[in-house]
Design an enzyme around this catalytic site. Structure first.
Site, PDB file in Angstrom:
ATOM      1  N   ASP A  79       7.632   4.885  -3.511  1.00 31.28           N
ATOM      2  CA  ASP A  79       7.169   5.126  -2.136  1.00 31.28           C
ATOM      3  C   ASP A  79       8.350   5.451  -1.227  1.00 31.28           C
ATOM      4  O   ASP A  79       8.272   6.355  -0.386  1.00 31.28           O
ATOM      5  CB  ASP A  79       6.443   3.882  -1.586  1.00 31.28           C
ATOM      6  CG  ASP A  79       5.285   3.475  -2.481  1.00 31.28           C
ATOM      7  OD1 ASP A  79       4.746   4.348  -3.183  1.00 31.28           O
ATOM      8  OD2 ASP A  79       4.934   2.279  -2.482  1.00 31.28           O
TER       9      ASP A  79
ATOM     10  N   GLY B 167       0.877  -1.183   0.000  1.00 34.26           N
ATOM     11  CA  GLY B 167       0.000   0.000   0.000  1.00 34.26           C
ATOM     12  C   GLY B 167       0.904   1.221   0.000  1.00 34.26           C
ATOM     13  O   GLY B 167       1.782   1.337   0.862  1.00 34.26           O
TER      14      GLY B 167
ATOM     15  N   GLY C 249       0.687   4.482   0.738  1.00 37.72           N
ATOM     16  CA  GLY C 249       0.770   5.362   1.912  1.00 37.72           C
ATOM     17  C   GLY C 249       1.502   4.685   3.058  1.00 37.72           C
ATOM     18  O   GLY C 249       2.355   5.285   3.720  1.00 37.72           O
TER      19      GLY C 249
ATOM     20  N   ASN D  64       5.844   9.761 -11.338  1.00 33.99           N
ATOM     21  CA  ASN D  64       6.862   9.076 -12.136  1.00 33.99           C
ATOM     22  C   ASN D  64       6.656   9.512 -13.595  1.00 33.99           C
ATOM     23  O   ASN D  64       5.799  10.364 -13.882  1.00 33.99           O
ATOM     24  CB  ASN D  64       6.809   7.553 -11.932  1.00 33.99           C
ATOM     25  CG  ASN D  64       5.530   6.916 -12.454  1.00 33.99           C
ATOM     26  OD1 ASN D  64       4.757   7.540 -13.183  1.00 33.99           O
ATOM     27  ND2 ASN D  64       5.295   5.672 -12.086  1.00 33.99           N
TER      28      ASN D  64
HETATM   29  P1  ATP Z   1       6.986   2.201  -8.001  1.00 30.83           P
HETATM   30  O1  ATP Z   1       5.660   2.451  -8.688  1.00 30.83           O
HETATM   31  O2  ATP Z   1       7.624   0.888  -8.401  1.00 30.83           O
HETATM   32  O3  ATP Z   1       6.955   2.418  -6.541  1.00 30.83           O
HETATM   33  P2  ATP Z   1       7.781   4.635  -9.329  1.00 30.83           P
HETATM   34  O4  ATP Z   1       7.518   4.346 -10.773  1.00 30.83           O
HETATM   35  O5  ATP Z   1       6.838   5.487  -8.590  1.00 30.83           O
HETATM   36  O6  ATP Z   1       8.040   3.272  -8.557  1.00 30.83           O
HETATM   37  P3  ATP Z   1      10.464   5.240 -10.112  1.00 30.83           P
HETATM   38  O7  ATP Z   1      10.528   6.478 -10.903  1.00 30.83           O
HETATM   39  O8  ATP Z   1      10.546   3.943 -10.842  1.00 30.83           O
HETATM   40  O9  ATP Z   1       9.194   5.312  -9.157  1.00 30.83           O
HETATM   41  O10 ATP Z   1      11.645   5.209  -9.039  1.00 30.83           O
HETATM   42  C1  ATP Z   1      11.721   6.104  -7.937  1.00 30.83           C
HETATM   43  C2  ATP Z   1      13.171   6.288  -7.590  1.00 30.83           C
HETATM   44  O11 ATP Z   1      13.740   5.025  -7.222  1.00 30.83           O
HETATM   45  C3  ATP Z   1      14.063   6.808  -8.714  1.00 30.83           C
HETATM   46  O12 ATP Z   1      13.980   8.209  -8.835  1.00 30.83           O
HETATM   47  C4  ATP Z   1      15.419   6.300  -8.260  1.00 30.83           C
HETATM   48  O13 ATP Z   1      15.925   7.124  -7.221  1.00 30.83           O
HETATM   49  C5  ATP Z   1      15.078   4.927  -7.659  1.00 30.83           C
HETATM   50  N1  ATP Z   1      15.162   3.858  -8.674  1.00 30.83           N
HETATM   51  C6  ATP Z   1      14.155   3.300  -9.371  1.00 30.83           C
HETATM   52  N2  ATP Z   1      14.596   2.353 -10.213  1.00 30.83           N
HETATM   53  C7  ATP Z   1      15.937   2.287 -10.055  1.00 30.83           C
HETATM   54  C8  ATP Z   1      16.994   1.507 -10.643  1.00 30.83           C
HETATM   55  N3  ATP Z   1      16.742   0.583 -11.553  1.00 30.83           N
HETATM   56  N4  ATP Z   1      18.251   1.750 -10.198  1.00 30.83           N
HETATM   57  C9  ATP Z   1      18.509   2.658  -9.260  1.00 30.83           C
HETATM   58  N5  ATP Z   1      17.564   3.433  -8.676  1.00 30.83           N
HETATM   59  C10 ATP Z   1      16.295   3.262  -9.061  1.00 30.83           C
HETATM   60  O1  RIB Z   2       4.040   1.287  -4.847  1.00 34.14           O
HETATM   61  C1  RIB Z   2       3.991  -0.084  -4.576  1.00 34.14           C
HETATM   62  C2  RIB Z   2       2.703  -0.438  -3.902  1.00 34.14           C
HETATM   63  O2  RIB Z   2       1.633  -0.200  -4.795  1.00 34.14           O
HETATM   64  C3  RIB Z   2       2.616  -1.894  -3.522  1.00 34.14           C
HETATM   65  O3  RIB Z   2       3.071  -2.134  -2.200  1.00 34.14           O
HETATM   66  C4  RIB Z   2       1.156  -2.238  -3.745  1.00 34.14           C
HETATM   67  O4  RIB Z   2       0.498  -2.584  -2.569  1.00 34.14           O
HETATM   68  C5  RIB Z   2       0.535  -0.996  -4.401  1.00 34.14           C
HETATM   69  O5  RIB Z   2      -0.194  -0.248  -3.503  1.00 34.14           O
END
Ligand code: ATP
Ligand code: RIB
Length: 309
Positions: free
Chosen positions: A259, A41, A43, A186
């Site tokens: 997160d 989750g 949050g 993102n």
């Molecule tokens: P998720 O939805 O999986 O929680 P997101 O898509 O919101 O992730 P991302 O932009 O993929 O967020 O990643 C957040 C941060 O995590 C990036 O700005 C970076 O600091 C780190 N990060 C993500 N992927 C990588 C990677 N492959 N190697 C190193 N750092 C990473």
């Molecule tokens: O950002 C990752 C999270 O998204 C997972 O822990 C999943 O529960 C969804 O909420």
């Protein structure tokens, strides 16, 4: 509670993560290698990341009085997340997420918020003390959208700094973005909000400008393995770009990377770190987390980040 406190309005669910060589296509069954059951989750993951990164945090979330809800309560006790903001829904199911993760760490997720869907503006009002005693709010779009925008309004009226992680993306009234000091999408969310297809640094710069034109104070677009780009207003064309931190350990699981980034970012803001320092701290923290399995539990502790180099 000190004025450094961070209020998070979000959801808790239990993640069922399946590790497989390749993600199944629609209609396909694949044999996986392992599965992990753990806290998730957005949050809740952010709240744990805040606490581990040295911040003080109260999570406002609605959970059921079932076994998954108990898992959440145990997590918050061990992770020092204040539970005064929790709403326990009698006879309701706590949510869950089905996550598939392939050999490159790529994932696909279905999240069912369950009891979290019943969080209302009135319940937020009942937790007003948390807003009164906090300096920063962090929220996103897994809670009902009217609750997210109401929380932003309330926080703004009380002088809190507001951070919105617009994930997963839903369309909201564009005026609501004026309530946001720091917007942390993102690439995909930034594309959806700005209308600019973010595929590289140049397009991220264009999108960052568009987000600031909507009235957001600062745009912070996370770019996965490429790092993060921050745009500090409509005239900040170059912005601050930080590549993701390279480490010797392999990237194994990016679930919750955003997160962890948001949690550490909120900690930096609540401590009054400069924006540049806050970005560096959050980028390092998230870069460590992708080398570990799990969502909430992949967040590193503050001294691990400080000792990085
Ligand atoms: P998720 O939805 O999986 O929680 P997101 O898509 O919101 O992730 P991302 O932009 O993929 O967020 O990643 C957040 C941060 O995590 C990036 O700005 C970076 O600091 C780190 N990060 C993500 N992927 C990588 C990677 N492959 N190697 C190193 N750092 C990473
Ligand atoms: O950002 C990752 C999270 O998204 C997972 O822990 C999943 O529960 C969804 O909420």
């Amino acid at each position: 509670m000190s004025s450094r406190n961070i209020a998070v309005v979000g959801i808790f669910v239990v993640d069922l993560s399946f590790i497989t060589e390749k993600l199944p296509s629609p209609g396909e069954t694949v044999i996986g290698d392992n599965y992990i059951i753990g806290p998730g989750g957005k949050g809740s993951n952010q709240a744990v990341a805040i606490s581990r990164s040295g911040g003080k945090v109260s999570l406002i979330a609605r959970i059921g009085d079932d076994q998954f809800g108990q898992t959440g309560m145990k997590l918050y006790e061990s992770e020092k997340v204040s539970t005064e903001g929790l709403v326990i829904a009698e006879g309701e199911k706590t949510g869950s997420a089905a996550i598939s993760i392939d050999q490159h760490g790529m994932n696909s997720i279905v999240v069912v918020p369950g009891a979290a869907n019943g969080l209302t503006k009135e319940m937020i009002d009942q937790k007003i003390n948390i807003f009164n005693n906090s300096s920063t709010l962090l929220t996103g779009f897994e809670v009902p959208l009217n609750v997210a925008t109401y929380s932003l309004k309330l926080a703004r009226s009380k002088g809190l700094k507001t951070i919105l992680n617009p994930a997963p993306y839903f369309e909201i009234c564009k005026d609501s973005y004026k309530l946001v000091d720091f917007l942390t999408p993102n690439e995909h969310e930034a594309s959806s909000i700005s209308g600019i297809n973010v595929v590289n640094l140049d397009t991220a710069r264009e999108a960052g400008k568009k987000l600031c034109e909507l009235g957001v104070g600062v745009s912070v677009i996370t770019l996965g393995e490429k790092g993060v780009l921050c745009t500090r207003g409509i005239k900040d064309h170059e912005g601050v770009y930080l590549p993701a931190v390279r480490l010797k350990e392999k990237v194994i699981d990016t679930v919750g990377a955003g997160d962890v980034f948001n949690g550490a970012f909120a900690t930096g803001i609540s401590e009054g770190m400069t924006l540049e320092k806050t970005l560096e701290f959050a980028n390092k923290t998230a870069s460590i987390s992708v080398r570990r399995q799990g969502a909430a539990l992949s967040a590193p502790y503050r001294d691990e980040v400080n000792n990085l180099y």
